[in-house]
Design a protein around this motif. Sequence first.
Motif, PDB file in Angstrom:
ATOM      1  N   UNK A 172      50.127  25.906 -25.394  1.00  0.00           N
ATOM      2  CA  UNK A 172      48.770  26.063 -25.661  1.00  0.00           C
ATOM      3  C   UNK A 172      48.442  26.947 -26.930  1.00  0.00           C
ATOM      4  N   UNK A 173      49.303  27.801 -27.204  1.00  0.00           N
ATOM      5  CA  UNK A 173      48.880  28.794 -28.383  1.00  0.00           C
ATOM      6  C   UNK A 173      49.150  27.686 -29.570  1.00  0.00           C
ATOM      7  N   UNK A 174      50.421  27.157 -29.401  1.00  0.00           N
ATOM      8  CA  UNK A 174      51.048  26.180 -30.687  1.00  0.00           C
ATOM      9  C   UNK A 174      50.037  25.251 -31.099  1.00  0.00           C
ATOM     10  N   UNK A 175      49.419  24.481 -29.969  1.00  0.00           N
ATOM     11  CA  UNK A 175      48.443  23.466 -29.945  1.00  0.00           C
ATOM     12  C   UNK A 175      47.086  24.167 -30.878  1.00  0.00           C
ATOM     13  N   UNK A 176      46.629  25.226 -30.223  1.00  0.00           N
ATOM     14  CA  UNK A 176      45.661  25.936 -30.894  1.00  0.00           C
ATOM     15  C   UNK A 176      45.833  26.078 -32.388  1.00  0.00           C
ATOM     16  N   UNK A 177      46.912  26.640 -32.872  1.00  0.00           N
ATOM     17  CA  UNK A 177      47.180  27.077 -34.017  1.00  0.00           C
ATOM     18  C   UNK A 177      47.339  25.855 -34.808  1.00  0.00           C
ATOM     19  N   UNK A 178      47.999  24.773 -34.484  1.00  0.00           N
ATOM     20  CA  UNK A 178      47.918  23.402 -35.177  1.00  0.00           C
ATOM     21  C   UNK A 178      46.501  22.962 -35.426  1.00  0.00           C
ATOM     22  N   UNK A 179      45.621  23.143 -34.313  1.00  0.00           N
ATOM     23  CA  UNK A 179      44.121  22.538 -34.697  1.00  0.00           C
ATOM     24  C   UNK A 179      43.541  23.375 -35.542  1.00  0.00           C
ATOM     25  N   UNK A 180      43.685  24.778 -35.635  1.00  0.00           N
ATOM     26  CA  UNK A 180      42.940  25.752 -36.534  1.00  0.00           C
ATOM     27  C   UNK A 180      43.407  25.397 -37.932  1.00  0.00           C
ATOM     28  N   UNK A 181      44.896  25.068 -38.036  1.00  0.00           N
ATOM     29  CA  UNK A 181      45.208  24.793 -39.453  1.00  0.00           C
ATOM     30  C   UNK A 181      44.797  23.360 -39.886  1.00  0.00           C
ATOM     31  N   UNK A 182      44.555  22.364 -38.962  1.00  0.00           N
ATOM     32  CA  UNK A 182      43.998  21.249 -39.301  1.00  0.00           C
ATOM     33  C   UNK A 182      42.892  21.429 -39.691  1.00  0.00           C
ATOM     34  N   UNK A 183      42.013  22.246 -39.113  1.00  0.00           N
ATOM     35  CA  UNK A 183      40.340  22.320 -39.218  1.00  0.00           C
ATOM     36  C   UNK A 183      40.342  22.983 -40.609  1.00  0.00           C
ATOM     37  N   UNK A 184      41.331  23.705 -41.050  1.00  0.00           N
ATOM     38  CA  UNK A 184      41.253  24.585 -42.464  1.00  0.00           C
ATOM     39  C   UNK A 184      41.918  23.784 -43.260  1.00  0.00           C
ATOM     40  N   UNK A 185      42.432  22.503 -43.207  1.00  0.00           N
ATOM     41  CA  UNK A 185      43.046  21.609 -44.190  1.00  0.00           C
ATOM     42  C   UNK A 185      44.441  22.166 -44.752  1.00  0.00           C
ATOM     43  N   UNK A 186      45.017  22.614 -43.829  1.00  0.00           N
ATOM     44  CA  UNK A 186      46.525  23.309 -44.194  1.00  0.00           C
ATOM     45  C   UNK A 186      47.465  22.359 -43.285  1.00  0.00           C
ATOM     46  N   UNK A 187      48.646  22.184 -44.014  1.00  0.00           N
ATOM     47  CA  UNK A 187      49.788  21.208 -43.509  1.00  0.00           C
ATOM     48  C   UNK A 187      50.379  21.805 -42.248  1.00  0.00           C
ATOM     49  N   UNK A 188      50.418  23.092 -42.032  1.00  0.00           N
ATOM     50  CA  UNK A 188      51.007  23.619 -40.910  1.00  0.00           C
ATOM     51  C   UNK A 188      50.451  25.250 -40.472  1.00  0.00           C
ATOM     52  N   UNK A 189      50.548  25.502 -39.358  1.00  0.00           N
ATOM     53  CA  UNK A 189      49.954  26.883 -39.163  1.00  0.00           C
ATOM     54  C   UNK A 189      50.527  28.080 -39.841  1.00  0.00           C
ATOM     55  N   UNK A 190      49.794  28.824 -40.203  1.00  0.00           N
ATOM     56  CA  UNK A 190      50.391  30.013 -41.038  1.00  0.00           C
ATOM     57  C   UNK A 190      49.992  31.187 -40.089  1.00  0.00           C
ATOM     58  N   UNK A 191      50.448  32.554 -40.493  1.00  0.00           N
ATOM     59  CA  UNK A 191      50.321  33.635 -39.729  1.00  0.00           C
ATOM     60  C   UNK A 191      48.952  33.729 -39.213  1.00  0.00           C
ATOM     61  N   UNK A 192      48.033  33.553 -40.000  1.00  0.00           N
ATOM     62  CA  UNK A 192      46.429  33.864 -39.647  1.00  0.00           C
ATOM     63  C   UNK A 192      46.300  33.198 -38.510  1.00  0.00           C
TER      64      UNK A 192
END
Length: 737
Positions: free
Chosen positions: A294-314
């Motif tokens: 769940x955390x991985x999916x949430x991080x990937x969703x946040x990265x996509x909303x911010x236009x980033x290729x993959x999740x970062x530390x934020x």
Amino acid sequence: MSVHLFGIRHHGPGCARSLRQALLALQPDCLLVEGPPEADALVGFAGRQEMAPPAALLLYAAAAPQRAVFYPFAAYSPEWQALCHANAHGVPLRFCDLPQSHRLAEQTSDETPEPDEVREDPLRWLAQAAGYGDTETWWDHLVEQRRDSLDLFDAVAEMMGAVRAAANETMTLREQRREAWMRNTIRAAEKEGFQRIAVVCGAWHVPALASMPSAKSDAELLKGLPKEKVVATWIPWSYGRLTFASGYGAGVVSPGWYHHVWEHGDQAGLYWLTDVAALLRRHDLDASSAQVIDAQRLAETLAALRGRPRPGLDELLEAVRAVFCQDSEVTLQLIRRELLVNDRLGEVPADVPTVPLVQDVQAQQKRLRMPVRADTVPLELDLRQPAHLEKSILLHRLAMVGVGWGRRQVVRGKSGSFHEQWQLAWEPEFAIELIEASVWGATLEGAANGRAIERGSIAATLPELTGLMENVLLADLQAAVPPVMLRIRDLGAATPDPGFLLEAVGPLVDAIRYGDVRGTDTSALGQVAGGLISRACIALPFGARALADDAAAVLLRQIASGDHAIRRYQDQEQLASWYDTLDRVARSEQSHPLIAGRCARILAEQQHWPGAEAARQLSLRSSRAVPPLVTAQWLEGFLDGGGTLLAHSDELWALVNDWLMAQPADGFIELLPLLRRTFGSFTGPERRQLVERAVSGGPRDRSVAVAGNADVDRVRAMRVLPILQTILGSAAAQEAP
């Protein structure tokens, strides 16, 4: 002939990966790396199997080791990858920064401060300008998605040129000299005929190295620099210390996260979240595999909303807060401490050049199988075992020279004289402290003896000296015993204060006990302890007179400490002399009442006085001829240490009760703060027992004389209970029927 400038971010895993690819593609025949030229001879250690980063180059002034600087490296530091490439491919490598022999010696008072925000990490400044919360996410997007590593660094040079132009700052003289030295190093490599020169430096310096001014102007900048001898070596470093700026002014906030980025690349987030779950389970907190997903999916969703290729530390931290922590800051702090830093300590080869004292300590650590670690390690020792005794001596000797590798813990449930418990945690700064300690000796034993003798010569008080003697015996420093003992004798003979004499007895008695356990001859130490006790017995009757209340409170604590020590000493002659002294102080009307009461308490507790004598003294001290404040102070001293005597003695109880009941209202209110302080020092069970006894009417086998009718009005009697509650600090009075 070509010069290739690689502008890097210190301790950047993405940058290190790109640099490694660029060097493999370029195959340079000379490598110049930002760093101290004094360490050129140490480059060959990088990449060896025995060398495990994080590690740091330590450079210090030979004449003053405390003036030192560190250049730390992690496995993901671009400079470390450059060193490993040079050693793996046989490429000459030189450090090209301004030597520390000049930087440690130069005066900087006339320099202009530089803007911290831009200078500390220009790449972070660029990342924030691009809308990224952390440099690594921005660098991944900018660097990792590209395969043209050589052209990439040209783009970095162009960016930094724009940054420096926009900053429009005045360069400090030191920065100008650093860049002038780098340019001179490049010129020297060109003169030697190298064809493909690779220069690895902080991205900030690239524009200054790309446009070479005249050699003459650089020579003018470097003319007349002060210089002093500097020594360089490798030392283990830790991820925790990697967060601090040092050496070239670089520090990172999340070295543990960067380690995941370096080791796992695109999968760093998933591995890090798995570690989060494992950490929480170790601390008995809920964490499941489903939450990791769940955390991985949430991080990937946040990265996509911010236009980033993959999740970062934020994105990962936000996902962890929502999924694992339920918005709990306490749990998040645990994750930050354990996983963002993920403290670990590196290793360096045994043949790294260093001072003899450091070599001696390392040899003992290896022989006793005590590896250094950055995290906290418990150590339990049984001093009856020779190997354990040696470990204890090593830790105490290190403490003597200022290296607090071990912290003593309180031993519970075992014999304290034969057992020691420690918490071990090695700090990189201990390397500096060992180098500084070399002024006292080339071996740990010699340095610890030298330091103990020096401390003894400058100690100003007896308690300080006797505490030092205890540490001397714990560390088995036989050479330091005679001079420290002589100093104790001299200072003891000149000390008239009985409190200092009594305070000094405790450490000496403990030292004698430790000496018995460790097989040390302490007969001479016993003579010194006996002399201090005798002097204290002579001085105390006079020292207890004409004291201010604050001074009396200090002396009371010193008497209590000295009493415990003298009884532990178990010398019957000295103990008899001590009790006789206490008897004189307790009976003397010139003694401060607080001190007289405490002496009476000791004599009654140790059954040197019969119970009737303690009651007689209390009766005298609570008579009408004695001011109530004096009586209250005597009671405070007598009851110091607990209310057991009062709870179990009907006679003492009755005397205190009669005295309290005889006080007028105004006088009682005046005494109330002092009484509250006295009874408030009792334990909860003691206060409860006293209140219950007061509620039940006091001693059952003693008739209390009352004026008038013998019948007691219970309604009126109950009115005293709130006052008793105020005095004793207990709610038990409210439980009365």
